[in-house]
Write a protein that holds these residues in place. Structure first.
Motif, mmCIF file in Angstrom:
data_model
loop_
_atom_site.group_PDB
_atom_site.id
_atom_site.type_symbol
_atom_site.label_atom_id
_atom_site.label_comp_id
_atom_site.label_asym_id
_atom_site.label_seq_id
_atom_site.Cartn_x
_atom_site.Cartn_y
_atom_site.Cartn_z
ATOM 1 N N ALA A 139 0.827 -1.207 0.000
ATOM 2 C CA ALA A 139 0.000 0.000 0.000
ATOM 3 C C ALA A 139 0.860 1.256 0.000
ATOM 4 O O ALA A 139 0.552 2.239 -0.689
ATOM 5 C CB ALA A 139 -0.921 -0.009 1.215
ATOM 6 N N GLY A 140 1.955 1.246 0.764
ATOM 7 C CA GLY A 140 2.845 2.399 0.807
ATOM 8 C C GLY A 140 3.489 2.677 -0.535
ATOM 9 O O GLY A 140 3.614 3.839 -0.954
ATOM 10 N N VAL A 141 3.908 1.615 -1.222
ATOM 11 C CA VAL A 141 4.531 1.793 -2.544
ATOM 12 C C VAL A 141 3.496 2.295 -3.553
ATOM 13 O O VAL A 141 3.793 3.178 -4.371
ATOM 14 C CB VAL A 141 5.171 0.477 -3.019
ATOM 15 N N ARG A 142 2.278 1.758 -3.505
ATOM 16 C CA ARG A 142 1.231 2.236 -4.424
ATOM 17 C C ARG A 142 0.941 3.720 -4.191
ATOM 18 O O ARG A 142 0.766 4.495 -5.146
ATOM 19 C CB ARG A 142 -0.039 1.410 -4.239
ATOM 20 N N THR A 143 0.896 4.116 -2.914
ATOM 21 C CA THR A 143 0.676 5.530 -2.608
ATOM 22 C C THR A 143 1.799 6.386 -3.170
ATOM 23 O O THR A 143 1.556 7.456 -3.755
ATOM 24 C CB THR A 143 0.577 5.732 -1.088
ATOM 25 N N LEU A 144 3.039 5.931 -3.004
ATOM 26 C CA LEU A 144 4.186 6.676 -3.526
ATOM 27 C C LEU A 144 4.115 6.774 -5.047
ATOM 28 O O LEU A 144 4.409 7.838 -5.623
ATOM 29 C CB LEU A 144 5.488 5.998 -3.089
ATOM 30 N N GLU A 145 3.719 5.699 -5.707
ATOM 31 C CA GLU A 145 3.599 5.724 -7.164
ATOM 32 C C GLU A 145 2.544 6.739 -7.607
ATOM 33 O O GLU A 145 2.735 7.438 -8.612
ATOM 34 C CB GLU A 145 3.253 4.327 -7.685
ATOM 35 N N ARG A 146 1.451 6.822 -6.860
ATOM 36 C CA ARG A 146 0.434 7.824 -7.194
ATOM 37 C C ARG A 146 0.994 9.240 -6.997
ATOM 38 O O ARG A 146 0.727 10.150 -7.794
ATOM 39 C CB ARG A 146 -0.814 7.635 -6.333
ATOM 40 N N GLU A 147 1.765 9.418 -5.923
ATOM 41 C CA GLU A 147 2.294 10.749 -5.622
ATOM 42 C C GLU A 147 3.296 11.221 -6.670
ATOM 43 O O GLU A 147 3.330 12.408 -7.022
ATOM 44 C CB GLU A 147 2.927 10.749 -4.233
ATOM 45 N N VAL A 148 4.144 10.315 -7.148
ATOM 46 C CA VAL A 148 5.157 10.719 -8.140
ATOM 47 C C VAL A 148 4.655 10.532 -9.566
ATOM 48 O O VAL A 148 5.362 10.845 -10.523
ATOM 49 C CB VAL A 148 6.481 9.943 -7.934
ATOM 50 N N ARG A 149 3.430 9.957 -9.701
ATOM 51 C CA ARG A 149 2.794 9.738 -11.001
ATOM 52 C C ARG A 149 3.674 8.885 -11.925
ATOM 53 O O ARG A 149 3.895 9.219 -13.099
ATOM 54 C CB ARG A 149 2.473 11.074 -11.677
ATOM 55 N N ALA A 150 4.192 7.805 -11.379
ATOM 56 C CA ALA A 150 5.032 6.905 -12.180
ATOM 57 C C ALA A 150 4.989 5.501 -11.583
ATOM 58 O O ALA A 150 4.809 5.336 -10.370
ATOM 59 C CB ALA A 150 6.472 7.408 -12.220
ATOM 60 N N THR A 151 5.151 4.505 -12.434
ATOM 61 C CA THR A 151 5.289 3.122 -11.981
ATOM 62 C C THR A 151 6.743 2.899 -11.584
ATOM 63 O O THR A 151 7.655 3.123 -12.396
ATOM 64 C CB THR A 151 4.894 2.128 -13.096
ATOM 65 N N LEU A 152 6.962 2.477 -10.349
ATOM 66 C CA LEU A 152 8.329 2.377 -9.823
ATOM 67 C C LEU A 152 8.913 0.980 -9.931
ATOM 68 O O LEU A 152 10.131 0.812 -9.881
ATOM 69 C CB LEU A 152 8.349 2.832 -8.362
ATOM 70 N N PHE A 153 8.054 -0.027 -10.061
ATOM 71 C CA PHE A 153 8.532 -1.405 -10.142
ATOM 72 C C PHE A 153 7.876 -2.140 -11.305
ATOM 73 O O PHE A 153 6.709 -1.893 -11.627
ATOM 74 C CB PHE A 153 8.233 -2.167 -8.847
ATOM 75 N N VAL A 154 8.641 -3.034 -11.912
ATOM 76 C CA VAL A 154 8.124 -3.986 -12.886
ATOM 77 C C VAL A 154 7.944 -5.291 -12.138
ATOM 78 O O VAL A 154 8.920 -5.909 -11.713
ATOM 79 C CB VAL A 154 9.082 -4.164 -14.076
ATOM 80 N N ARG A 155 6.708 -5.708 -11.939
ATOM 81 C CA ARG A 155 6.406 -6.863 -11.105
ATOM 82 C C ARG A 155 6.234 -8.108 -11.966
ATOM 83 O O ARG A 155 5.592 -8.072 -13.009
ATOM 84 C CB ARG A 155 5.151 -6.604 -10.274
ATOM 85 N N SER A 156 6.819 -9.228 -11.503
ATOM 86 C CA SER A 156 6.616 -10.529 -12.138
ATOM 87 C C SER A 156 6.342 -11.539 -11.030
ATOM 88 O O SER A 156 6.376 -11.214 -9.844
ATOM 89 C CB SER A 156 7.859 -10.944 -12.940
ATOM 90 N N THR A 157 6.079 -12.776 -11.430
ATOM 91 C CA THR A 157 5.778 -13.802 -10.419
ATOM 92 C C THR A 157 7.013 -14.183 -9.629
ATOM 93 O O THR A 157 6.903 -14.713 -8.524
ATOM 94 C CB THR A 157 5.202 -15.060 -11.094
ATOM 95 N N ARG A 158 8.204 -13.939 -10.169
ATOM 96 C CA ARG A 158 9.426 -14.367 -9.501
ATOM 97 C C ARG A 158 10.181 -13.239 -8.822
ATOM 98 O O ARG A 158 10.822 -13.449 -7.805
ATOM 99 C CB ARG A 158 10.362 -15.054 -10.518
ATOM 100 N N ARG A 159 10.115 -12.046 -9.397
ATOM 101 C CA ARG A 159 10.956 -10.977 -8.850
ATOM 102 C C ARG A 159 10.323 -9.619 -9.127
ATOM 103 O O ARG A 159 9.546 -9.466 -10.062
ATOM 104 C CB ARG A 159 12.361 -11.044 -9.465
ATOM 105 N N VAL A 160 10.683 -8.681 -8.289
ATOM 106 C CA VAL A 160 10.256 -7.296 -8.467
ATOM 107 C C VAL A 160 11.494 -6.483 -8.841
ATOM 108 O O VAL A 160 12.488 -6.493 -8.113
ATOM 109 C CB VAL A 160 9.630 -6.738 -7.174
ATOM 110 N N GLU A 161 11.427 -5.813 -9.988
ATOM 111 C CA GLU A 161 12.574 -5.042 -10.461
ATOM 112 C C GLU A 161 12.190 -3.579 -10.628
ATOM 113 O O GLU A 161 11.029 -3.251 -10.910
ATOM 114 C CB GLU A 161 13.089 -5.602 -11.789
ATOM 115 N N LEU A 162 13.174 -2.718 -10.479
ATOM 116 C CA LEU A 162 12.943 -1.282 -10.641
ATOM 117 C C LEU A 162 12.615 -0.937 -12.090
ATOM 118 O O LEU A 162 13.234 -1.460 -13.019
ATOM 119 C CB LEU A 162 14.173 -0.498 -10.199
#
Length: 300
Positions: free
Chosen positions: A40-63
């Motif tokens: 939830a904190g990361v989603r809030t931050l993404e809304r605040e900076v208006r950008a997707t910060l992570f590329v999410r996959s089933t195995r790993r989360v990458e910037l």
């Protein structure tokens, strides 16, 4: 337009932890909170900076590209807030905060238990953790750069520590260790050319002295076969005494073992230990640096 300049620093801490751990689960464990709070904190931050910060996959989360740009700025912002509270709490009731120190195991140069005990005595308001990296100096330096450690002791060449603040603690030299019964033990000095003909005992890849030695061997076109890798450098002489190979290590890690002897090399290979931290530090780091340098200058 919504003003996003008053973002919660906790959200930045969540973002930094996920970036460093590559996982929302591990970030939550590290921060001792639940995964839903981190997400939830990361989603809030993404809304605040208006950008997707992570590329999410089933195995790993990458910037994402935006995340990579934000990460150093987020670290700097959190460190700045930490310094604000450091100044206030120090003025009110003594030094407070945290210190994450990376050290070598089994080293007499930096007596980690003695340092930790003295630091806790002087600064009881600082939470201290002391860790050792399985990849030695290389891992410790990377952890400082990534913000997982505040301060570390490394044996990497100075060129590998670009961008970090360093202070030399010890200047040593690499020496050879050979079995007492081996014909090489009858020599006054030994050359790298003759040593590489033998199997080697050494620390794992990433240990500072190994980095120094292997670069020198590569520059000379020499190759060796490492048959024993021991993270406990105090055991090197015992492995050599058992006839498993020879070694080239700093003198400060050597522990005498019946059946093993040391010999100087015919070429000088200097080796230095340094404290490393990021250029901008907190008051606990500055206090630790001062104590560390006092203790090492006094011999422990």
């Amino acid at each position: 337009m919504t003003d996003t300049r008053r973002m919660d620093t906790r959200h930045l801490e969540y973002f930094i932890a996920v970036a460093e751990e590559g996982s929302f689960t591990r970030a939550a464990q590290r921060l001792q909170t639940v995964q839903s709070a981190v997400s939830a904190g990361v989603r809030t931050l993404e809304r605040e900076v208006r950008a997707t910060l992570f590329v999410r996959s089933t195995r790993r989360v990458e910037l994402s590209d935006a995340g990579r740009v934000l990460l150093p700025e987020a670290r700097a912002a959190v460190e700045s807030v930490d310094r604000v509270f450091d100044v206030v709490t120090a003025a009110e009731s003594g030094l407070r905060g945290r210190l994450r120190l990376g050290v070598f195991p089994n080293s007499d140069v930096v007596d980690a238990p003695a340092f930790a005990g003295r630091f806790h005595e002087l600064y009881p308001g600082v939470t201290l953790s002391v860790v050792a990296s399985p990849t030695g100096s290389t891992g410790l330096a990377e952890d400082v750069r990534a913000g997982r450690l505040d301060l570390a002791i490394t044996g990497l060449p100075l060129a590998d520590l670009d961008g970090l603040r360093t202070h030399e603690i010890l200047v040593d030299e690499l020496v050879a260790v050979v079995p007492e019964a081996h014909e090489l033990a009858r020599r006054d000095t030994l050359s790298l050319d003759e040593l590489v003909a033998e199997p080697f005992v050494d620390g794992p890849p990433g240990f500072g002295h190994r980095v120094v030695l292997e670069r020198l061997l590569a520059a000379r076109g020499l190759h060796r076969d490492v048959v024993v890798e021991s993270p406990d450098m105090g055991l090197v002489s015992r492995f050599v005494a058992a006839g498993l190979g020879v070694a080239v290590v700093p003198t400060f890690v050597l522990q005498p073992a019946p059946g093993a002897v040391t010999r100087p090399l015919d070429v000088s290979i200097p080796f230095s230990l340094r404290s490393v931290c990021r250029p901008r530090t907190t008051r606990p780091v500055e206090a630790a640096l001062a104590l560390l340098h006092r203790l090492t200058a006094a011999g422990g």
